[in-house]
Design an enzyme around this catalytic site. Structure first.
Site, PDB file in Angstrom:
ATOM      1  N   LYS A  54       0.835  -1.206   0.000  1.00 57.62           N
ATOM      2  CA  LYS A  54       0.000   0.000   0.000  1.00 57.62           C
ATOM      3  C   LYS A  54       0.873   1.260   0.000  1.00 57.62           C
ATOM      4  O   LYS A  54       0.623   2.205  -0.745  1.00 57.62           O
ATOM      5  CB  LYS A  54      -0.931  -0.002   1.227  1.00 57.62           C
ATOM      6  CG  LYS A  54      -2.079  -0.998   1.114  1.00 57.62           C
ATOM      7  CD  LYS A  54      -2.834  -1.195   2.433  1.00 57.62           C
ATOM      8  CE  LYS A  54      -3.901  -2.284   2.265  1.00 57.62           C
ATOM      9  NZ  LYS A  54      -4.609  -2.627   3.510  1.00 57.62           N
ATOM     10  N   GLN A  98      -4.866  -1.242   9.806  1.00 56.33           N
ATOM     11  CA  GLN A  98      -4.744  -2.555   9.188  1.00 56.33           C
ATOM     12  C   GLN A  98      -5.343  -3.637  10.080  1.00 56.33           C
ATOM     13  O   GLN A  98      -5.073  -3.705  11.277  1.00 56.33           O
ATOM     14  CB  GLN A  98      -3.254  -2.843   8.893  1.00 56.33           C
ATOM     15  CG  GLN A  98      -3.008  -4.121   8.120  1.00 56.33           C
ATOM     16  CD  GLN A  98      -3.570  -4.092   6.693  1.00 56.33           C
ATOM     17  OE1 GLN A  98      -3.717  -3.034   6.086  1.00 56.33           O
ATOM     18  NE2 GLN A  98      -3.907  -5.242   6.157  1.00 56.33           N
ATOM     19  N   ASP A 124     -11.419   2.891   4.240  1.00 52.33           N
ATOM     20  CA  ASP A 124     -11.813   1.478   4.211  1.00 52.33           C
ATOM     21  C   ASP A 124     -13.332   1.327   4.087  1.00 52.33           C
ATOM     22  O   ASP A 124     -13.816   0.237   3.782  1.00 52.33           O
ATOM     23  CB  ASP A 124     -11.379   0.782   5.506  1.00 52.33           C
ATOM     24  CG  ASP A 124     -10.090  -0.013   5.348  1.00 52.33           C
ATOM     25  OD1 ASP A 124      -9.873  -0.545   4.249  1.00 52.33           O
ATOM     26  OD2 ASP A 124      -9.336  -0.102   6.331  1.00 52.33           O
TER      27      ASP A 124
END
Ligand code: GUN
Length: 307
Positions: A54, A98, A124
């Site tokens: 990422k 995460q 997200d």
């Protein structure tokens, strides 16, 4: 005839190329790049790889990306404090914590932490405000993997309207949001899971079959209507040779790779499905690269909306 390859890596490249120009325009007009803050707690090996990819992809696309690392034994208060710091930051438009968080933080920790993220920065799409917006058909920030799946279907010219989509898996990250996105595009949607009766029979009615259950090679040819489009979201590491042998015959290059490395990455869809499906995503190189491209797209979207 083997299935057409749905090349996620190529679609991700196209998506990132288009994003790069928009990121440049944002950076020129706002005098700063769009910024992403990633919180990583502990050292989960899978998460380390995802986060590295990422950060790399964000940098290559012109975004600012900062990693906020916390130790394996960080407390929930410390994780929440890291999120609050990013909520208050003027240079971070997107925040990603995460998953998975260390098990020691407790079963509720992820929801507590995701709920702390400012919905305007929730790249997200896990915050209840963004989930609710998606349910109501007025999405703002939507989870990246489901968005990537829709991008792949659209860019490969796969029709959705009026077709039967079956989703195997009901997670908050993939199954539920992809079902909603397909529904809003006028598919007829069935969501299946581990308790579904006659699962292969239901799956075999699908024109579009999305598989996100995290079980290596679970979907065999009897789950698939000939000619169906199959999207394999699974990413499973197999380190048992007998299991690898059930997926790949002796002499297959992937089994040879297993013998060299001691493990192989496989999806939830058995390779024999290549002989039945009309189109299929490979693993790796299918949905995975698109998840990251759509994360960058969400970060730019949040940045544009915030300024
Ligand atoms: N871990 C695996 N997939 C994801 C994802 O899409 N977002 C976050 N935050 N963590 C993940």
């Amino acid at each position: 005839m083997p299935a057409n390859v749905l090349d996620g890596a190529e679609v991700a490249r196209q998506t990132r190329n288009e994003l790069r120009a928009r990121v440049e325009a944002f950076t020129a007009s706002r005098k700063r790049p769009p910024g992403l803050g990633i919180v990583l707690v502990g050292h989960d090996p899978g998460s380390e790889v995802y986060v590295r990819n990422k950060l790399k992809s964000a940098g290559e696309t012109g975004l600012r990306a900062d990693l906020h690392r916390l130790p394996e034994d960080a407390s929930l208060v410390e994780v929440v404090a890291a999120v609050r710091e990013l909520n208050a930051s003027g240079v971070h438009d997107g925040i990603l914590v995460q998953s998975p968080l260390p098990a020691a933080l407790g079963p509720e920790a992820e929801q507590v932490v995701f709920d702390e993220v400012d919905p305007a920065k929730d790249v997200d799409g896990f915050h209840p405000v963004n989930v609710g917006r998606l349910v109501q058909g007025r999405p703002f920030l939507v989870p990246c993997t489901p968005l990537g799946i829709l991008e792949l279907l659209d860019r490969t010219g796969t029709p959705i309207k009026g077709r039967h989509a079956v989703v195997i898996g009901r997670s908050d990250i993939v199954g539920k949001p992809v079902a909603l996105l397909l529904l809003h595009r006028h598919a007829t949607v069935t969501i299946c899971h581990s308790r579904t009766v006659d699962l292969p029979k239901v799956a075999a009615t699908a024109d579009i079959l999305v598989v996100a259950i995290g079980r290596a090679g679970f979907v065999t040819r009897d789950f698939v209507k000939p000619g169906a489009t199959v999207i394999d979201v699974g990413m499973n590491r197999v380190d048992d040779r007998e299991q690898a042998r059930k997926l790949f015959p002796e002499g297959h290059p992937r089994l040879a790779a297993f013998d060299r490395r001691g493990s192989v990455l496989v999806g939830d869809v058995h390779p024999e499905v290549w002989e039945v499906a009309g189109a299929l995503t490979p693993v790796p190189g299918g949905v995975g690269p698109l998840t990251i491209a759509l994360l960058l797209s969400n970060t730019l979207k949040a940045a544009e909306a915030r300024s």
